[in-house]
Design an enzyme around this catalytic site. Structure first.
Site, PDB file in Angstrom:
ATOM      1  CG  ASP A 106      -2.117   2.337   6.865  1.00 37.63           C
ATOM      2  OD1 ASP A 106      -2.282   3.454   7.518  1.00 37.63           O
ATOM      3  OD2 ASP A 106      -1.810   1.611   5.095  1.00 37.63           O
ATOM      4  CG  ASP A 143      -1.810   1.242   1.538  1.00 36.68           C
ATOM      5  OD1 ASP A 143      -2.137   1.505   0.025  1.00 36.68           O
ATOM      6  OD2 ASP A 143      -1.798   1.807   2.527  1.00 36.68           O
TER       7      ASP A 143
END
Length: 222
Positions: A168, A10
């Site tokens: 996350d 990400d």
């Protein structure tokens, strides 16, 4: 122990601490509407949830439909702040260097619009290093749908099960699980107070980027 041969990350909240850029964007919008600035601590938990979540945090009293009409303004203002205030999290560059030295190929799967991600990668000096980039509007679906992860793996010429995804946010882990991809939960990222990463079903929870410099911390490829 060896590093995985392929890793997908990400972007915001995982590789990049983009909250300062987002704060500058939101505070420009607040100033134009006669509001006092937000603090980084107030905005930071909402960053990984996207533009709409940040707008809701900044303007909770405004009707959701009206806030929706402000999203193009948010994106335009953010484009002007892109890369000016944020930076990779401490330890990320060292981790990427370790992976590259080990022959690992890495790429990015983000829900950030592709045109913004493409502008940001050269600012970070990653244009020759990032092997694949999938944005939130690159495909017909975005995370938590697994499609961006499976397509990224296809573009790298590997099976999804042979990659590891690092993110996350819960939707990162949901997408990885649906793709059959081992996952790492980046605990240094952006989370709301009520989020419990231990319940997301990630394979490994990692406290800080420095830990990823140890190949033993990475999940085994199934």
């Amino acid at each position: 122990m060896e590093f995985p041969r392929t890793v997908l990350f990400d972007l915001d909240g995982t590789l990049l601490d983009s909250a300062p850029d987002m704060l500058a964007t939101i505070n420009a919008m607040r100033e134009s509407r006669g509001r006092q600035p937000m603090t980084l601590a107030q905005l930071r938990p909402h960053v990984s949830k996207g533009a709409r979540a940040m707008a809701a945090a900044a303007f909770p009293e405004v009707d959701a439909d009206e806030r929706e009409s402000w999203i193009p303004e948010f994106l335009n203002r953010y484009e002007q702040e892109l890369g000016l205030h944020g930076a990779p999290f401490d330890g990320i560059e060292a981790v990427l260097g370790k992976l590259e030295s080990a022959g690992t190929v890495w790429g990015i799967v983000t829900n950030k619009p592709e045109y913004l991600a493409k502008r940001l990668i050269p600012i970070l000096g990653w244009e020759e290093r990032c092997a694949v980039l999938i944005g939130g509007d690159t495909l017909a679906a975005r995370k938590p749908d697994p499609l961006p992860l499976t397509v990224a793996a296809e573009r790298l010429g590997v099976a999804a099960q042979s990659c590891v995804y690092v993110g996350d946010d819960e939707r990162d882990i949901i997408a990885a699980r649906a793709a059959g991809m081992p996952s790492v939960v980046a605990l240094w990222g952006y989370r709301l107070d009520g989020d419990d990463p231990a319940e997301w079903g990630g394979d490994v929870l990692v406290r800080d980027p420095d830990a990823l410099a140890d190949p033993a911390i990475w999940p085994a490829i199934r």
